[in-house]
Design an enzyme around this catalytic site. Structure first.
Site, PDB file in Angstrom:
ATOM      1  N   VAL A   1      -4.686  10.287   7.496  1.00 50.58           N
ATOM      2  CA  VAL A   1      -5.931   9.678   7.002  1.00 50.58           C
ATOM      3  C   VAL A   1      -5.835   8.155   6.931  1.00 50.58           C
ATOM      4  O   VAL A   1      -6.821   7.490   6.620  1.00 50.58           O
ATOM      5  CB  VAL A   1      -6.330  10.240   5.615  1.00 50.58           C
TER       6      VAL A   1
ATOM      7  N   LYS B   1      -2.770   6.331   5.550  1.00 47.17           N
ATOM      8  CA  LYS B   1      -1.941   5.798   4.462  1.00 47.17           C
ATOM      9  C   LYS B   1      -1.080   4.628   4.922  1.00 47.17           C
ATOM     10  O   LYS B   1      -0.910   3.650   4.190  1.00 47.17           O
ATOM     11  CB  LYS B   1      -1.036   6.898   3.892  1.00 47.17           C
ATOM     12  N   THR B   2      -0.518   4.745   6.124  1.00 47.48           N
ATOM     13  CA  THR B   2       0.431   3.726   6.576  1.00 47.48           C
ATOM     14  C   THR B   2      -0.255   2.388   6.804  1.00 47.48           C
ATOM     15  O   THR B   2       0.275   1.336   6.408  1.00 47.48           O
ATOM     16  CB  THR B   2       1.150   4.197   7.848  1.00 47.48           C
TER      17      THR B   2
ATOM     18  N   LYS C   1       9.247   4.031   1.539  1.00 51.45           N
ATOM     19  CA  LYS C   1       8.814   5.377   1.913  1.00 51.45           C
ATOM     20  C   LYS C   1       9.929   6.325   1.476  1.00 51.45           C
ATOM     21  O   LYS C   1      10.969   6.414   2.140  1.00 51.45           O
ATOM     22  CB  LYS C   1       8.608   5.457   3.432  1.00 51.45           C
TER      23      LYS C   1
ATOM     24  N   ASP D   1       7.399   5.248   9.503  1.00 55.19           N
ATOM     25  CA  ASP D   1       6.335   4.509   8.820  1.00 55.19           C
ATOM     26  C   ASP D   1       6.844   3.150   8.338  1.00 55.19           C
ATOM     27  O   ASP D   1       6.105   2.166   8.351  1.00 55.19           O
ATOM     28  CB  ASP D   1       5.787   5.330   7.653  1.00 55.19           C
TER      29      ASP D   1
ATOM     30  N   GLU E   1       4.798   4.633  -0.233  1.00 55.78           N
ATOM     31  CA  GLU E   1       3.941   5.492   0.593  1.00 55.78           C
ATOM     32  C   GLU E   1       4.439   6.927   0.527  1.00 55.78           C
ATOM     33  O   GLU E   1       5.600   7.220   0.819  1.00 55.78           O
ATOM     34  CB  GLU E   1       3.927   5.019   2.049  1.00 55.78           C
TER      35      GLU E   1
ATOM     36  N   ALA F   1       4.108  11.225   1.394  1.00 55.86           N
ATOM     37  CA  ALA F   1       4.040  12.080   2.584  1.00 55.86           C
ATOM     38  C   ALA F   1       2.845  13.003   2.423  1.00 55.86           C
ATOM     39  O   ALA F   1       2.793  13.798   1.482  1.00 55.86           O
ATOM     40  CB  ALA F   1       5.326  12.888   2.733  1.00 55.86           C
TER      41      ALA F   1
END
Length: 203
Positions: free
Chosen positions: A15, A17-18, A34, A45, A101, A103
């Site tokens: 969606v 996030k990164t 992460k 990422d 971030e 998962a």
């Protein structure tokens, strides 16, 4: 005043996030972490965010778990012969703002007992929720917000990524008492566009 970590989570996988993490790292000149990387170890990422960030202040902390398979962390860990232990997660040492971030979404399993939302609680983090519109995204967004409310986890902002949908956004905003932003104008994702997007977000 101590700055709480900002945890970037989404209503599902892929969606955005990164890219949102990169925007906030650049805007705040924050550190990035992460905790769990599942698959894509040659293009993680962390590597992606690092390539989008141009400031020289941000530090990129190593993952706690680097799993070889591109699945849910509990499955990837099992394939790799690893058990993810939530007690072994420790926040990186930094005096800087930290962007974490996650998962997938909030209820992505880390093991047979713990989920991503448990990490947010463990870290005492505040949440930035990333939303992308698709059939079912309203339900996923409102369920995510309800879970965060039940857990008494503060949502700092909601960020819509991708094409605008006024019907979805209007109904979602009825459940919000936090700012909502949009990053759908990023036609090309590079350091310049990441900086530009950050100018349109206030945190």
């Amino acid at each position: 005043m101590e700055r709480k970590p900002l945890f970037i989570t989404g209503i599902g996988t892929d969606v955005g996030k990164t890219i949102v993490a990169a925007i906030l790292v650049e805007k705040l000149k924050a550190d990035y972490w992460k905790p769990v990387q599942s698959g894509d170890l040659n293009n993680s990422d962390t590597m992606k965010v690092q390539s989008f960030v141009s400031n020289t202040i941000s530090k990129f902390h190593p993952e706690a778990y680097k799993l070889t398979q591109p699945y849910s962390p509990h499955k990837s860990a099992s394939i790799d012969g690893v058990v993810i232990d939530i007690d072994k997660f420790q926040l990186p040492e930094t005096t800087n703002q930290l962007i974490i971030e996650g998962a997938g979404g909030l209820m992505v399993p880390l093991n047979n007992e713990h989920y991503v939302v448990d990490l947010i609680e463990k870290f005492g983090a505040e949440v930035v929720l990333v939303v992308k519109h698709y059939l079912g995204s309203i339900n996923h967004t409102l369920l995510s917000l309800e879970l965060l409310k039940q857990k008494k986890i503060k949502v700092r902002a909601l960020i819509f990524n991708g094409e605008e949908d006024e019907y979805s956004e209007s109904i979602i905003k009825l459940s919000l008492n936090v700012p909502a932003y949009r990053v759908s104008f990023l036609n090309v994702i590079d350091q310049e566009s990441v900086q530009y997007a950050g100018n349109h977000i206030e945190l």
